[in-house]
Design a protein around this motif. Structure first.
Motif, PDB file in Angstrom:
ATOM      1  N   ALA A  57       2.350  -6.107 -11.501  1.00 19.76           N
ATOM      2  CA  ALA A  57       1.717  -6.974 -10.510  1.00 19.76           C
ATOM      3  C   ALA A  57       1.257  -6.143  -9.318  1.00 19.76           C
ATOM      4  N   CYS A  58       0.626  -6.775  -8.358  1.00 16.62           N
ATOM      5  CA  CYS A  58       0.184  -6.100  -7.127  1.00 16.62           C
ATOM      6  C   CYS A  58       0.793  -6.772  -5.894  1.00 16.62           C
ATOM      7  N   GLY A  59       0.973  -5.992  -4.866  1.00 19.81           N
ATOM      8  CA  GLY A  59       1.334  -6.522  -3.546  1.00 19.81           C
ATOM      9  C   GLY A  59       2.596  -7.371  -3.554  1.00 19.81           C
ATOM     10  N   THR A  60       2.453  -8.549  -2.979  1.00 18.07           N
ATOM     11  CA  THR A  60       3.591  -9.454  -2.875  1.00 18.07           C
ATOM     12  C   THR A  60       4.126  -9.856  -4.248  1.00 18.07           C
ATOM     13  N   ALA A  61       3.226 -10.036  -5.201  1.00 12.35           N
ATOM     14  CA  ALA A  61       3.656 -10.406  -6.556  1.00 12.35           C
ATOM     15  C   ALA A  61       4.486  -9.269  -7.165  1.00 12.35           C
ATOM     16  N   TYR A  62       4.134  -8.023  -6.822  1.00 11.23           N
ATOM     17  CA  TYR A  62       4.929  -6.870  -7.262  1.00 11.23           C
ATOM     18  C   TYR A  62       6.339  -6.955  -6.663  1.00 11.23           C
ATOM     19  N   VAL A 104       2.503 -10.850 -13.084  1.00 18.07           N
ATOM     20  CA  VAL A 104       2.726 -11.841 -12.037  1.00 18.07           C
ATOM     21  C   VAL A 104       1.510 -11.858 -11.128  1.00 18.07           C
ATOM     22  N   SER A 105       0.895 -13.011 -10.953  1.00 17.30           N
ATOM     23  CA  SER A 105      -0.272 -13.094 -10.084  1.00 17.30           C
ATOM     24  C   SER A 105      -0.467 -14.511  -9.568  1.00 17.30           C
ATOM     25  N   GLN A 106      -0.467 -14.642  -8.275  1.00 13.34           N
ATOM     26  CA  GLN A 106      -0.714 -15.960  -7.674  1.00 13.34           C
ATOM     27  C   GLN A 106      -2.056 -16.477  -8.146  1.00 13.34           C
ATOM     28  N   SER A 107      -3.111 -15.692  -7.895  1.00 12.71           N
ATOM     29  CA  SER A 107      -4.476 -16.144  -8.194  1.00 12.71           C
ATOM     30  C   SER A 107      -4.798 -16.112  -9.684  1.00 12.71           C
ATOM     31  N   GLY A 108      -4.161 -15.193 -10.392  1.00 13.46           N
ATOM     32  CA  GLY A 108      -4.498 -15.013 -11.804  1.00 13.46           C
ATOM     33  C   GLY A 108      -5.829 -14.311 -11.998  1.00 13.46           C
ATOM     34  N   GLU A 109      -6.374 -13.747 -10.930  1.00  7.89           N
ATOM     35  CA  GLU A 109      -7.689 -13.106 -11.009  1.00  7.89           C
ATOM     36  C   GLU A 109      -7.678 -11.667 -10.520  1.00  7.89           C
ATOM     37  N   THR A 110      -6.539 -11.134 -10.141  1.00  7.92           N
ATOM     38  CA  THR A 110      -6.486  -9.772  -9.603  1.00  7.92           C
ATOM     39  C   THR A 110      -6.912  -8.758 -10.671  1.00  7.92           C
ATOM     40  N   ALA A 111      -7.938  -7.966 -10.331  1.00  8.73           N
ATOM     41  CA  ALA A 111      -8.562  -7.094 -11.337  1.00  8.73           C
ATOM     42  C   ALA A 111      -7.563  -6.131 -11.987  1.00  8.73           C
ATOM     43  N   ALA A 155      -3.666 -19.332   3.103  1.00  8.19           N
ATOM     44  CA  ALA A 155      -3.437 -18.170   3.975  1.00  8.19           C
ATOM     45  C   ALA A 155      -3.453 -16.905   3.128  1.00  8.19           C
ATOM     46  N   VAL A 156      -4.038 -15.847   3.671  1.00  8.29           N
ATOM     47  CA  VAL A 156      -4.093 -14.591   2.922  1.00  8.29           C
ATOM     48  C   VAL A 156      -2.670 -14.069   2.665  1.00  8.29           C
ATOM     49  N   ALA A 157      -1.819 -14.170   3.661  1.00  9.67           N
ATOM     50  CA  ALA A 157      -0.437 -13.718   3.482  1.00  9.67           C
ATOM     51  C   ALA A 157       0.299 -14.697   2.574  1.00  9.67           C
ATOM     52  N   SER A 158       0.772 -14.188   1.472  1.00 12.11           N
ATOM     53  CA  SER A 158       1.416 -15.043   0.471  1.00 12.11           C
ATOM     54  C   SER A 158       2.860 -15.382   0.876  1.00 12.11           C
ATOM     55  N   THR A 159       3.188 -16.656   0.814  1.00 11.10           N
ATOM     56  CA  THR A 159       4.560 -17.074   1.146  1.00 11.10           C
ATOM     57  C   THR A 159       5.133 -17.940   0.031  1.00 11.10           C
ATOM     58  N   SER A 241       8.409  -6.266   5.217  1.00 11.37           N
ATOM     59  CA  SER A 241       7.632  -5.227   5.876  1.00 11.37           C
ATOM     60  C   SER A 241       6.144  -5.393   5.592  1.00 11.37           C
ATOM     61  N   LEU A 242       5.804  -5.702   4.351  1.00 11.07           N
ATOM     62  CA  LEU A 242       4.389  -5.926   3.997  1.00 11.07           C
ATOM     63  C   LEU A 242       3.838  -7.106   4.800  1.00 11.07           C
ATOM     64  N   LYS A 243       4.610  -8.195   4.835  1.00 11.21           N
ATOM     65  CA  LYS A 243       4.135  -9.394   5.532  1.00 11.21           C
ATOM     66  C   LYS A 243       3.862  -9.094   6.996  1.00 11.21           C
ATOM     67  N   LEU A 244       4.782  -8.375   7.620  1.00 11.21           N
ATOM     68  CA  LEU A 244       4.615  -8.056   9.043  1.00 11.21           C
ATOM     69  C   LEU A 244       3.389  -7.168   9.262  1.00 11.21           C
ATOM     70  N   LYS A 245       3.249  -6.121   8.451  1.00 14.10           N
ATOM     71  CA  LYS A 245       2.102  -5.208   8.595  1.00 14.10           C
ATOM     72  C   LYS A 245       0.796  -5.956   8.407  1.00 14.10           C
ATOM     73  N   GLU A 246       0.796  -6.783   7.391  1.00 14.00           N
ATOM     74  CA  GLU A 246      -0.416  -7.474   6.978  1.00 14.00           C
ATOM     75  C   GLU A 246      -1.024  -8.340   8.076  1.00 14.00           C
ATOM     76  N   ILE A 247      -0.182  -9.066   8.791  1.00 16.82           N
ATOM     77  CA  ILE A 247      -0.757 -10.005   9.765  1.00 16.82           C
ATOM     78  C   ILE A 247      -0.516  -9.647  11.230  1.00 16.82           C
ATOM     79  N   SER A 362      -8.132 -12.978  -2.814  1.00 15.14           N
ATOM     80  CA  SER A 362      -8.079 -12.640  -4.233  1.00 15.14           C
ATOM     81  C   SER A 362      -8.858 -11.342  -4.438  1.00 15.14           C
ATOM     82  N   VAL A 363      -8.184 -10.326  -4.966  1.00 15.26           N
ATOM     83  CA  VAL A 363      -8.803  -8.999  -5.074  1.00 15.26           C
ATOM     84  C   VAL A 363      -9.336  -8.801  -6.489  1.00 15.26           C
ATOM     85  N   THR A 364     -10.615  -9.147  -6.657  1.00 15.55           N
ATOM     86  CA  THR A 364     -11.177  -9.086  -7.998  1.00 15.55           C
ATOM     87  C   THR A 364     -11.954  -7.793  -8.239  1.00 15.55           C
TER      88      THR A 364
HETATM   89  C1  F6R Z   1       0.235 -10.225   0.440  1.00 22.10           C
HETATM   90  C2  F6R Z   1      -0.686 -10.660  -0.595  1.00 22.10           C
HETATM   91  C3  F6R Z   1      -1.174  -9.656  -1.605  1.00 22.10           C
HETATM   92  C4  F6R Z   1      -1.182 -10.287  -3.007  1.00 22.10           C
HETATM   93  C5  F6R Z   1      -1.798  -9.340  -4.032  1.00 22.10           C
HETATM   94  C6  F6R Z   1      -1.737  -9.887  -5.439  1.00 22.10           C
HETATM   95  O1  F6R Z   1       0.628 -11.289   1.246  1.00 22.10           O
HETATM   96  O2  F6R Z   1      -1.013 -11.803  -0.664  1.00 22.10           O
HETATM   97  O3  F6R Z   1      -0.394  -8.496  -1.601  1.00 22.10           O
HETATM   98  O4  F6R Z   1       0.128 -10.611  -3.345  1.00 22.10           O
HETATM   99  O5  F6R Z   1      -3.139  -9.080  -3.705  1.00 22.10           O
HETATM  100  O6  F6R Z   1      -2.423 -11.090  -5.569  1.00 22.10           O
HETATM  101  P1  F6R Z   1      -2.196 -12.044  -6.796  1.00 22.10           P
HETATM  102  O7  F6R Z   1      -0.804 -12.522  -6.758  1.00 22.10           O
HETATM  103  O8  F6R Z   1      -3.199 -13.141  -6.630  1.00 22.10           O
HETATM  104  O9  F6R Z   1      -2.443 -11.224  -8.040  1.00 22.10           O
END
Ligand code: F6R
Length: 366
Positions: A57-62, A104-111, A155-159, A241-247, A362-364
């Motif tokens: 996964a990436c980011g918060t999902a990681y 693991v992916s919130q959006s299901g679209e992360t490249a 919100a961009v910051a995932s919670t 730490s990621l959440k704090l840096k991010e926003i 969503s980072v596609t």
């Molecule tokens: C941090 C955040 C990002 C996502 C990451 C993966 O708050 O939102 O680190 O977690 O870009 O995104 P998904 O889960 O959509 O694959």
């Protein structure tokens, strides 16, 4: 649309009790002693053949995947590796038909996550997706899907997506344990009972927001800080730490508490804030000794501990107590004050909380 909150992030933080309930929903059977995952088509025989699990996964999902590793290894005793998708896909990972890959992916679209999924399938692995979006690319291409019912996250910051992913891992870990017979029924029932209590325990923590806000306003005046913890607390520290840096755009670093003396301790100076997580009963004394190391160098320590372990108050400047739960489940509670900390620090700095600079929801692109 923000339901009376100033920002989507705060609304979504408050939606977590509902997201927990919806994600466990019908997946716990009426007796309360069994997890039912009808959507998972993997047979018991296939699960018995799994000899390693890769979580990608990436980011918060990681970060949720790091908790997933702990949960699955403890409950099912299968070796698990958690990897960042953009690393995994290029490092020629050892994948066989007996590997279960969990993306693991919130959006299901992360490249990168999608590419890792395809790489896993090309190598003959079975892929299970944990995602918040039904019908997303990841959901469509995976063999099995566990949907997190967090609802849309704006919100961009995932919670709430992160915490729902934790719930999905708890359920899947229990499902594995139950199918493979690695834990007895009474223990599985005990974990289920504790999971059911989490939503109201989150409500309790949300009620302490004012105390976190005060710490955040202090943190917001600094340019550097640390998050420390051991075991699952370390994985939560990374997310905090990621959440704090991010926003808030305040630089911070998460450190495994036991690693501090292997270098970074030199950076602890007078007044530097250290957010210390000490929720793991077995590691409590060890973490307290690391807290003393940073206190001795003048750090201002905000400690988060479980109810009943308030000896921490003696070693730190400020504490926040989370309700008592099983050690395995503390991440689903301890991350909440860290979300609030990031929110209030961002607010104190006058930032655009919901749309931090340079980031997309969503980072596609790769
Ligand atoms: C941090 C955040 C990002 C996502 C990451 C993966 O708050 O939102 O680190 O977690 O870009 O995104 P998904 O889960 O959509 O694959």
């Amino acid at each position: 649309e923000k339901a009376g909150f100033d920002h989507f992030m705060m609304k979504e933080i408050h939606e977590q009790p509902k997201a927990y309930r919806d994600t466990m929903g019908s997946r716990i059977d009426a007796s309360g002693r069994k997890v039912v995952l009808n959507e998972v088509k993997l047979t018991a025989e296939q699960l018995r053949d799994v000899n390693q699990i890769h979580i990608v996964a990436c980011g918060t999902a990681y970060h949720a995947g790091l908790i997933g590793k702990n949960v699955i290894e403890r409950l099912a005793r299968i070796p698990v590796e958690t990897d960042v998708a953009s690393e995994y896909r290029y490092r020629s990972p050892i994948i066989t038909k007996n590997t279960l890959v969990i993306v693991v992916s919130q959006s299901g679209e992360t490249a990168d996550t999608l590419a890792a999924l395809r790489e896993a399938k090309r190598n003959g692995a079975r892929v299970l997706a944990i995602t918040n979006v039904v019908g997303s690319s990841v959901a469509r291409e995976a063999d099995d899907v566990i949907v997190t019912w967090a609802g849309p996250e704006i919100a961009v910051a995932s919670t709430k997506a992160y915490t729902s992913q934790l719930i999905a891992f708890y359920l899947f870990g229990l499902y594995l344990a139950q199918t493979l017979g690695t834990q007895d029924e009474a223990y599985i029932a005990e974990v289920i009972d504790a999971i059911k209590l989490l939503p109201e325990q989150v409500e309790y923590i949300l009620g302490q927001a004012e105390a976190v806000k005060q710490v955040a306003e202090q943190v917001a005046t600094h340019e550097d800080l640390f998050f420390i913890g051991r075991g699952m607390d370390y994985a939560v520290a990374l997310e905090g730490s990621l959440k704090l840096k991010e926003i808030s755009y305040i630089h911070s670093e998460a450190y495994a508490a036991g690693e501090l003396k292997h270098g970074t301790l030199a950076l602890i100076e007078d007044g530097i804030p250290v957010i210390a997580l000490a929720t793991q009963h077995d590691l409590f004394e060890k973490t307290v000794s690391n807290i003393k190391e940073v206190k001795a160098r003048g750090a201002y320590v905000f400690g988060i501990h479980s109810a009943g372990e308030d000896e921490l108050k003696k070693s730190v400047d400020q504490t926040l107590e989370i309700p008592k739960t099983l050690p395995l489940l503390t991440p689903a509670l301890s991350v909440v004050p860290l979300q609030l900390l990031a929110y209030y620090a961002s607010l104190a700095r006058g930032n655009d909380v919901d749309k931090p600079r340079n980031l997309a929801k969503s980072v596609t692109v790769e």
